[in-house]
Design an enzyme around this catalytic site. Sequence first.
Site, PDB file in Angstrom:
ATOM      1  N   GLY A  65       0.195  -1.342   0.129  1.00 29.43           N
ATOM      2  CA  GLY A  65      -0.240   0.026  -0.302  1.00 29.43           C
ATOM      3  C   GLY A  65       1.194   1.472  -0.057  1.00 29.43           C
ATOM      4  O   GLY A  65       2.233   1.383  -0.705  1.00 29.43           O
ATOM      5  N   SER A  66       0.458   1.847   0.772  1.00 25.94           N
ATOM      6  CA  SER A  66       0.477   3.835   0.926  1.00 25.94           C
ATOM      7  C   SER A  66       2.563   4.217   1.348  1.00 25.94           C
ATOM      8  O   SER A  66       2.695   3.496   1.986  1.00 25.94           O
ATOM      9  CB  SER A  66       0.237   4.371   2.049  1.00 25.94           C
ATOM     10  OG  SER A  66       0.188   5.061   1.661  1.00 25.94           O
ATOM     11  N   CYS A  67       2.524   4.714   0.059  1.00 25.96           N
ATOM     12  CA  CYS A  67       4.742   4.989   0.488  1.00 25.96           C
ATOM     13  C   CYS A  67       4.448   5.867   1.921  1.00 25.96           C
ATOM     14  O   CYS A  67       5.427   5.983   2.489  1.00 25.96           O
ATOM     15  CB  CYS A  67       4.876   5.769  -0.546  1.00 25.96           C
ATOM     16  SG  CYS A  67       4.414   5.486  -2.099  1.00 25.96           S
ATOM     17  N   THR A  68       3.140   6.389   2.022  1.00 27.23           N
ATOM     18  CA  THR A  68       3.879   7.121   3.951  1.00 27.23           C
ATOM     19  C   THR A  68       3.723   5.869   5.528  1.00 27.23           C
ATOM     20  O   THR A  68       3.697   6.587   6.236  1.00 27.23           O
ATOM     21  CB  THR A  68       1.798   7.560   3.757  1.00 27.23           C
ATOM     22  OG1 THR A  68       1.743   8.866   3.398  1.00 27.23           O
ATOM     23  CG2 THR A  68       2.024   8.956   5.080  1.00 27.23           C
TER      24      THR A  68
END
Length: 592
Positions: A65-68
Amino acid sequence: MPGSTALIGRNLVPGSAQGALLFADVGLSFWGGVDPCTGEVIDRHHPLSGEHLHGRVLAIPSGRGSCTGSSVLMELISNGHAPAALVLAEADEILTLGVLVAQTIFERSLPVLCIGREAFATLRGKAFARVEGASLAMFDHVPIDGWQPTETPMHTGETHESIELTGFDRSLLDGEHGKAAQMAMQIVLRMAELQGAHQLVDIAQAHIDGCIYTGPASLRFAEQLVHWGAKVRVPTTLNSISVDQRRWRALGIDPLLGEPASALGDAYMAMGAQLSFTCAPYLLDTAPKAGEQIVWAESNAVVYANSVLGARTLKYPDYLDICIALTGRAPLIGCHLEAPRKARLRVELPEMGELDDAFYPLLGYHIGALAGSRIPLVFGLEQYQPDLDDLKAFGAAFATTSAAPLFHIAGVTPEALDPAQALEADVPVPVETIRLADLLGSWRELNSARDNRVEVVSLGNPHFSLSEFARLARLCRGRHKHPEVVLAITCGRAVLEQARDAGHIGVIEAFGATLVTDTCWCMLGEPVIPPAATTLMTNSGKYAHYAPGLVGRKVHFASLAECVESACTASASGRLPSWLQPALLMESLAHV
């Protein structure tokens, strides 16, 4: 020791720690999947939902999922709610980067160990784990042996001998261009070594995802860079921030979020980044061309850039994105090269009838989970010719469940117009055949609401395009939403002005919609979502996955037309799209 077994792996971040083993065989996105304030797993679709990470040895195949995710992990390390150690089946750059930045800024760390898939499978059922350097010991019971962790230096003084450096690289590393650029180069080189890169490459542009506010540590990191005189070296755009910077007070956002989130956006602009604030930078005039070497973070943008535009980027973690923007140099590895862009999985679709726009996010969500970290090549969509909005929705949902930075669709995406070109010659790949019944299972997973009420309609995850505004205006013309339903759309400032000039916004506002710029549904919460609301509807596979954990609401997932209809009636029809109805019929016949 009786009841223990030991494994040897690869240090991604050295250290020693022990704790109760928290094991899952499904990757975990820290952004949207873990609360950055408490360390609770909030991904309600994940087997670890409700568990707390603090003090435990977390064993997962990889992130997803997210790069964050790197920002969330850095936040947890900073506030004391991080796991004691991470044990991975395969190296994960997003999570590793979060630890490296925490070392640099906060001088706090945790060990990260990669042990391979075969060894990882042996962790199932173990109660306790101990990481010491490259060694992992597993126990059936909590050991009583007086063990103490050894001190590990925060910085190991690497010489970077394995990487070919230019004179400019060395000048950055020596501090000739300031402390911010020096620190950035140190982190770039540490990641390059972990990735196995031997060279760096010049990049043409960057898109920064680290401007999302995950807590005090994210702001402290950016303001420290500004204090050190940081200036980007390449054209740089900014992802959605956590609030509508111009209207957060009018929207009722608590200043405890609004002020630091807005300040974080200002800090990145002080480094020379453009005021773009969009999670869909591919909709901007600055979108890269095929073959262009770029550094983008934000998972859906990475997947779109690689897959649809044919540009070249990795799925860059938050904070590595700005480090590369400050140096203009990136590790020459992965999807920056030709061979790693080839498909490693062939996916074949069943025969289907006429498709609506709910099909593509659902399919992306399902294939992402099927692919894991493998790049898929999808067959069966040639005759449908999905448009750019379809590919945007597919890619965002794919990036939610997959760790891969790229997908190919035979006859559709640029590197698979000839499908043979997306495959490596003489390298066999496994084949997965999707049935309509499989898609029905994913449809039910995304539709978590159990009653037909609709109190919020969420559109624009990723940010709305001009063509999506045109379609929404056609659906809304001459109608008005139900007075008890909030319909809100998130978009970038540039697209909003284009849609206003085209006459779409007047129609949509007359319908009763709320327009929100700068931020995205992954950051929006109360009071844009009314506190009393318990269910929402969206046409985004990405948000249908994340919303139950992020905002604690159940979700109806459906097409854009169904979303507009439900905004008018405050009720979800519950109808399956026509292309999915044969799966329900077959299921019914199987139970007769």
